[in-house]
Design a protein around this motif. Structure first.
Motif, PDB file in Angstrom:
ATOM      1  N   ARG A   1       0.846  -1.192   0.000  1.00 40.83           N
ATOM      2  CA  ARG A   1       0.000   0.000   0.000  1.00 40.83           C
ATOM      3  C   ARG A   1       0.883   1.245   0.000  1.00 40.83           C
ATOM      4  O   ARG A   1       2.003   1.216   0.508  1.00 40.83           O
ATOM      5  CB  ARG A   1      -0.881   0.045   1.233  1.00 40.83           C
ATOM      6  N   SER A   2       0.359   2.325  -0.527  1.00 41.19           N
ATOM      7  CA  SER A   2       1.081   3.587  -0.442  1.00 41.19           C
ATOM      8  C   SER A   2       1.137   3.996   1.031  1.00 41.19           C
ATOM      9  O   SER A   2       0.315   3.543   1.846  1.00 41.19           O
ATOM     10  CB  SER A   2       0.363   4.669  -1.253  1.00 41.19           C
ATOM     11  N   ASP A   3       2.104   4.829   1.383  1.00 36.84           N
ATOM     12  CA  ASP A   3       2.203   5.303   2.763  1.00 36.84           C
ATOM     13  C   ASP A   3       0.900   5.952   3.204  1.00 36.84           C
ATOM     14  O   ASP A   3       0.434   5.736   4.326  1.00 36.84           O
ATOM     15  CB  ASP A   3       3.363   6.294   2.920  1.00 36.84           C
ATOM     16  N   LYS A   4       0.300   6.721   2.322  1.00 36.32           N
ATOM     17  CA  LYS A   4      -0.952   7.417   2.636  1.00 36.32           C
ATOM     18  C   LYS A   4      -2.066   6.411   2.915  1.00 36.32           C
ATOM     19  O   LYS A   4      -2.769   6.519   3.923  1.00 36.32           O
ATOM     20  CB  LYS A   4      -1.344   8.337   1.482  1.00 36.32           C
ATOM     21  N   ASP A   5      -2.248   5.421   2.035  1.00 37.11           N
ATOM     22  CA  ASP A   5      -3.303   4.420   2.221  1.00 37.11           C
ATOM     23  C   ASP A   5      -3.061   3.598   3.478  1.00 37.11           C
ATOM     24  O   ASP A   5      -3.990   3.301   4.228  1.00 37.11           O
ATOM     25  CB  ASP A   5      -3.400   3.503   1.001  1.00 37.11           C
ATOM     26  N   ARG A   6      -1.808   3.211   3.710  1.00 37.95           N
ATOM     27  CA  ARG A   6      -1.461   2.434   4.898  1.00 37.95           C
ATOM     28  C   ARG A   6      -1.795   3.218   6.163  1.00 37.95           C
ATOM     29  O   ARG A   6      -2.424   2.701   7.077  1.00 37.95           O
ATOM     30  CB  ARG A   6       0.029   2.099   4.876  1.00 37.95           C
ATOM     31  N   ASP A   7      -1.381   4.485   6.203  1.00 37.69           N
ATOM     32  CA  ASP A   7      -1.613   5.309   7.382  1.00 37.69           C
ATOM     33  C   ASP A   7      -3.098   5.547   7.623  1.00 37.69           C
ATOM     34  O   ASP A   7      -3.563   5.529   8.763  1.00 37.69           O
ATOM     35  CB  ASP A   7      -0.876   6.638   7.261  1.00 37.69           C
ATOM     36  N   GLU A   8      -3.857   5.763   6.547  1.00 34.42           N
ATOM     37  CA  GLU A   8      -5.304   5.961   6.684  1.00 34.42           C
ATOM     38  C   GLU A   8      -5.980   4.704   7.229  1.00 34.42           C
ATOM     39  O   GLU A   8      -6.845   4.795   8.107  1.00 34.42           O
ATOM     40  CB  GLU A   8      -5.928   6.355   5.348  1.00 34.42           C
TER      41      GLU A   8
ATOM     42  N   GLN B   1      -5.034   4.327  10.926  1.00 36.52           N
ATOM     43  CA  GLN B   1      -5.763   5.304  11.746  1.00 36.52           C
ATOM     44  C   GLN B   1      -7.224   4.896  11.914  1.00 36.52           C
ATOM     45  O   GLN B   1      -7.798   5.049  12.997  1.00 36.52           O
ATOM     46  CB  GLN B   1      -5.671   6.705  11.136  1.00 36.52           C
TER      47      GLN B   1
END
Length: 73
Positions: A46-53, A56
């Protein structure tokens, strides 16, 4: 309940998380499945953004168990 189970590979993290999930009837998540999207064509990071979302979304819940090796999240 909010519980983060960490440890080395093959130390029983998933087994413990699964058992606690069944006992307390709360969801458990494997950190590998937060980092990697599992598809029929194979695993895709996953992209960092998708992973972090996704992470969270999970930890904002009232009850959860996550397990895996320590990560910077």
């Amino acid at each position: 309940m909010k519980l983060d189970i960490i440890g080395s590979v093959a130390s029983g993290k998933t087994t413990l998380a699964r058992e606690l999930s069944e006992i307390y009837n709360i969801p458990f998540y494997q950190k590998d499945n937060i980092v990697w999207e599992r598809t029929l064509e194979g695993d895709k990071k996953r992209s960092d953004k998708d992973r972090d979302e996704l992470f969270q979304e999970i930890i904002n819940g009232d009850n959860w168990i996550v397990e895996g090796s320590p990560r910077k999240l």
